[in-house]
Scaffold this motif. Structure first.
Motif, mmCIF file in Angstrom:
data_model
loop_
_atom_site.group_PDB
_atom_site.id
_atom_site.type_symbol
_atom_site.label_atom_id
_atom_site.label_comp_id
_atom_site.label_asym_id
_atom_site.label_seq_id
_atom_site.Cartn_x
_atom_site.Cartn_y
_atom_site.Cartn_z
ATOM 1 N N ALA A 12 20.305 -0.327 3.084
ATOM 2 C CA ALA A 12 20.794 1.008 2.693
ATOM 3 C C ALA A 12 19.928 1.608 1.600
ATOM 4 N N GLU A 13 20.013 2.934 1.478
ATOM 5 C CA GLU A 13 19.415 3.667 0.364
ATOM 6 C C GLU A 13 20.566 4.273 -0.425
ATOM 7 N N SER A 14 20.431 4.357 -1.720
ATOM 8 C CA SER A 14 21.411 5.098 -2.526
ATOM 9 C C SER A 14 20.753 5.566 -3.815
ATOM 10 N N VAL A 56 19.078 7.099 6.434
ATOM 11 C CA VAL A 56 17.908 6.449 5.824
ATOM 12 C C VAL A 56 16.707 7.366 6.028
ATOM 13 N N PHE A 57 15.647 7.109 5.281
ATOM 14 C CA PHE A 57 14.417 7.886 5.382
ATOM 15 C C PHE A 57 13.948 7.915 6.847
ATOM 16 N N GLY A 58 13.385 9.049 7.277
ATOM 17 C CA GLY A 58 13.025 9.256 8.681
ATOM 18 C C GLY A 58 12.165 8.150 9.284
ATOM 19 N N ILE A 104 18.228 -3.027 -0.658
ATOM 20 C CA ILE A 104 18.444 -1.627 -1.077
ATOM 21 C C ILE A 104 17.093 -0.958 -1.340
ATOM 22 N N ASP A 105 16.897 0.190 -0.689
ATOM 23 C CA ASP A 105 15.750 1.057 -0.982
ATOM 24 C C ASP A 105 16.176 1.902 -2.177
ATOM 25 N N ASN A 106 15.596 1.589 -3.341
ATOM 26 C CA ASN A 106 16.047 2.173 -4.619
ATOM 27 C C ASN A 106 15.144 3.319 -5.073
ATOM 28 N N CYS A 107 14.459 3.927 -4.103
ATOM 29 C CA CYS A 107 13.409 4.915 -4.379
ATOM 30 C C CYS A 107 13.908 6.106 -5.199
ATOM 31 N N PHE A 108 15.082 6.655 -4.852
ATOM 32 C CA PHE A 108 15.560 7.865 -5.533
ATOM 33 C C PHE A 108 16.044 7.585 -6.954
ATOM 34 N N HIS A 139 10.938 -0.229 -3.324
ATOM 35 C CA HIS A 139 10.609 1.098 -3.858
ATOM 36 C C HIS A 139 9.422 1.683 -3.128
ATOM 37 N N SER A 140 9.478 2.971 -2.843
ATOM 38 C CA SER A 140 8.262 3.722 -2.582
ATOM 39 C C SER A 140 7.785 4.135 -3.964
ATOM 40 N N ALA A 141 6.695 3.506 -4.434
ATOM 41 C CA ALA A 141 6.170 3.823 -5.773
ATOM 42 C C ALA A 141 5.457 5.164 -5.785
ATOM 43 N N THR A 142 5.237 5.713 -4.577
ATOM 44 C CA THR A 142 4.596 7.022 -4.402
ATOM 45 C C THR A 142 5.395 8.133 -5.101
ATOM 46 N N LYS A 143 6.673 7.902 -5.289
ATOM 47 C CA LYS A 143 7.568 8.965 -5.774
ATOM 48 C C LYS A 143 7.639 8.946 -7.312
ATOM 49 N N LEU A 144 8.809 8.691 -7.863
ATOM 50 C CA LEU A 144 8.967 8.824 -9.315
ATOM 51 C C LEU A 144 8.197 7.774 -10.112
ATOM 52 N N ALA A 183 0.809 -1.221 0.000
ATOM 53 C CA ALA A 183 0.000 0.000 0.000
ATOM 54 C C ALA A 183 0.844 1.273 0.000
ATOM 55 N N THR A 184 2.020 1.215 0.589
ATOM 56 C CA THR A 184 2.926 2.373 0.655
ATOM 57 C C THR A 184 4.373 1.873 0.621
ATOM 58 N N GLY A 185 5.293 2.801 0.449
ATOM 59 C CA GLY A 185 6.709 2.441 0.535
ATOM 60 C C GLY A 185 7.049 1.941 1.930
ATOM 61 N N MET A 186 6.476 2.593 2.950
ATOM 62 C CA MET A 186 6.794 2.186 4.318
ATOM 63 C C MET A 186 6.234 0.809 4.644
ATOM 64 N N SER A 187 5.070 0.449 4.078
ATOM 65 C CA SER A 187 4.586 -0.908 4.356
ATOM 66 C C SER A 187 5.478 -1.920 3.643
ATOM 67 N N LEU A 234 -0.357 6.471 -3.411
ATOM 68 C CA LEU A 234 0.688 5.853 -2.597
ATOM 69 C C LEU A 234 0.877 4.411 -3.057
ATOM 70 N N GLY A 235 2.069 3.912 -2.925
ATOM 71 C CA GLY A 235 2.323 2.509 -3.259
ATOM 72 C C GLY A 235 3.740 2.127 -2.907
ATOM 73 N N GLY A 236 3.976 0.816 -2.822
ATOM 74 C CA GLY A 236 5.326 0.318 -2.536
ATOM 75 C C GLY A 236 5.486 -1.046 -3.162
ATOM 76 N N THR A 273 20.898 8.715 -0.980
ATOM 77 C CA THR A 273 20.198 8.823 0.301
ATOM 78 C C THR A 273 19.231 10.007 0.308
ATOM 79 N N ASN A 274 18.246 9.880 1.179
ATOM 80 C CA ASN A 274 17.239 10.926 1.388
ATOM 81 C C ASN A 274 17.523 11.590 2.729
ATOM 82 N N PRO A 275 17.729 12.872 2.821
ATOM 83 C CA PRO A 275 17.698 13.883 1.781
ATOM 84 C C PRO A 275 19.092 14.346 1.362
HETATM 85 C C1 LIG Z 1 13.793 6.646 0.417
HETATM 86 C C2 LIG Z 1 12.376 6.471 0.867
HETATM 87 N N1 LIG Z 1 11.965 5.258 1.278
HETATM 88 C C3 LIG Z 1 10.686 5.056 1.699
HETATM 89 C C4 LIG Z 1 9.777 6.076 1.721
HETATM 90 C C5 LIG Z 1 8.376 5.819 2.208
HETATM 91 O O1 LIG Z 1 7.467 5.773 1.160
HETATM 92 P P1 LIG Z 1 5.892 6.042 1.343
HETATM 93 O O2 LIG Z 1 5.717 7.481 1.639
HETATM 94 O O3 LIG Z 1 5.316 5.597 0.035
HETATM 95 O O4 LIG Z 1 5.429 5.184 2.487
HETATM 96 C C6 LIG Z 1 10.162 7.357 1.297
HETATM 97 C C7 LIG Z 1 9.194 8.484 1.322
HETATM 98 O O5 LIG Z 1 9.552 9.631 1.170
HETATM 99 C C8 LIG Z 1 11.498 7.560 0.858
HETATM 100 O O6 LIG Z 1 11.907 8.767 0.433
#
Ligand SMILES: Cc1ncc(COP(=O)(O)O)c(C=O)c1O
Length: 387
Positions: free
Chosen positions: A148-150, A105-107, A177-181, A199-204, A79-83, A212-214, A152-154
């Motif tokens: 890890a993320e790469s 890493v993301f907050g 790897i969180d490949n969201c960015f 992936h947080s599909a919510t983004k790009l 449902a979300t990136g965080m889930s 929202l999606g993941g 990184t946010n922010p």
């Molecule tokens: C790197 C990264 N991972 C995970 C998330 C969480 O994604 P979501 O907001 O879809 O739950 C975010 C959201 O900003 C993010 O930037």
């Protein structure tokens, strides 16, 4: 087949209506021929849809696309990136296990490690992005995962995925790897040894700030564990959001090419501004990890970070002076967005954790959209003049 073609031509089987574009399957459950069909389906002797908490044609199409794009074996959509982050880790970890993660890493992922996982006796150790050579010294007998993320946010810092992949392989750890960015278009962590990619599909991936999606893709045995956990705990992506996201993937390559082109132009502009410092964008030659970016990314993505000279007050003045760009916490939209992480997305971090994650009070994050870059530059220029 090429990435662009897979993004468009991977499609759920047509119905008797011979629709060209995939229809929306808004159904919570599916029907069975008879009692035996029902028994065999629940026993997983047949691969078919049973209930949309488990699978649905729209979510399956979305997952199949991301699986192909990342070079993965299987996946599950959330449902979300965080889930996706939570369910992936919760499915694989037992009480007593230990995670090694990059500090940046993301907050909410940080909150998971520090506030919630300790409730289930799951511990973590952080390493700084520039200290990957210290990772091996953090490994314990109970360590199971490197996360890890790469970029990184922010802070837009990079981790050498090849180095992480080698450490994970040597010590038999699961690299996630969180490949969201980067999106699957710019970077494929599995090529460098990751077993799972989130992936947080919510983004790009959505790219237009609508849903929202993941999603998590990777090794089939690990995905099976994640699927069994998720089928029972219920974090599934809604069919409507899956339909939107699968459509969005059709345009991901063209959108990303333009996002990256615009972002590089804006980063080069920012570098020349006297009251902007530490401008970070992966494909700027001045980025300290430019060589790593070139090795593992196709282009630099759409996120730029920089510091306004003058700290918190100057940062706030800049954000207040912005006229065209949006003041929002999201990223990866067609609309350019400016964010002040210290007072928003990362405000729950202690000052020490925030600074260790590279987030100063003057740090500004820009998510570059698809407006004409000259209009975004004009907005940033007038706002910088007013800090
Ligand atoms: C790197 C990264 N991972 C995970 C998330 C969480 O994604 P979501 O907001 O879809 O739950 C975010 C959201 O900003 C993010 O930037």
């Amino acid at each position: 087949m090429h990435f662009e073609t897979e993004a468009i031509r991977t499609q759920t089987e047509r119905t008797q209506f011979q629709e060209h574009s995939t229809p929306l399957y808004l159904t919570s459950s599916y029907v069975f021929e008879d009692a035996e069909d029902m028994r065999a389906s629940f026993a997983e002797e047949k691969e078919r849809n049973i209930y949309s908490r488990f699978t649905n044609p729209n979510t399956s199409e979305f997952v199949e696309k991301i699986t192909k794009m990342e070079g993965a074996e299987a996946g599950f959509a959330f449902a979300t990136g965080m889930s996706a982050v939570f369910s992936t880790l919760a499915a694989l970890l037992d009480s007593g296990d230990h995670i090694i993660s990059a500090r940046a890493v993301f907050g909410s992922t940080h909150s998971l490690f520090t506030k919630f996982f300790p409730k289930w006796n799951i511990s973590h150790s952080y390493f700084n992005v520039n200290d990957v050579d210290k990772i091996e010294s953090l490994i314990r007998p109970e360590t199971k995962i490197i996360f890890a993320e790469s970029p990184t946010n922010p802070g837009v810092e990079l981790l050498d995925l090849e180095v992480l992949g080698k450490i994970a392989e040597k010590h038999n750890l699961i690299l996630i790897i969180d490949n969201c960015f980067a999106t699957p278009y710019l970077q494929n962590p599995i090529k460098f040894g990751a077993q799972l990619v989130i992936h947080s599909a919510t983004k790009l991936i959505d790219g237009q700030g609508r849903v929202l999606g993941g999603v998590t893709v990777g090794n089939a045995n690990l995905i099976r564990e994640i699927y069994l956990f998720s089928r029972n705990t219920g974090p599934a992506l809604s069919p409507f959001n899956a339909w939107v996201l699968s459509k969005s993937l059709e345009t991901l390559p063209v959108r990303l090419d333009r996002h990256c082109e615009n972002a590089l132009k804006i980063a080069e502009f920012l570098e020349k501004q006297p009251n902007a410092e530490k401008v970070k964008y992966p494909f700027l030659k001045s980025h300290p990890q430019y060589e790593i970016a070139k090795k593992q990314m196709k282009a630099g993505g759409n996120i730029i970070s920089f510091e306004i000279k003058g700290g918190l007050e100057a940062g706030r003045n800049f954000i207040n002076a912005i006229e065209l760009c949006s003041r929002s916490a999201n990223l990866g939209d067609t609309r350019s967005i400016v964010t002040h992480p210290a007072s928003t997305t990362h405000s729950k971090l202690s000052e020490e954790d925030r600074l260790e994650a590279g987030i100063s009070v003057g740090l500004v994050r820009i998510s570059v959209g698809l407006e004409h870059p000259d209009d975004v530059i004009a907005d940033l220029e007038q706002a910088l003049a007013r800090v």
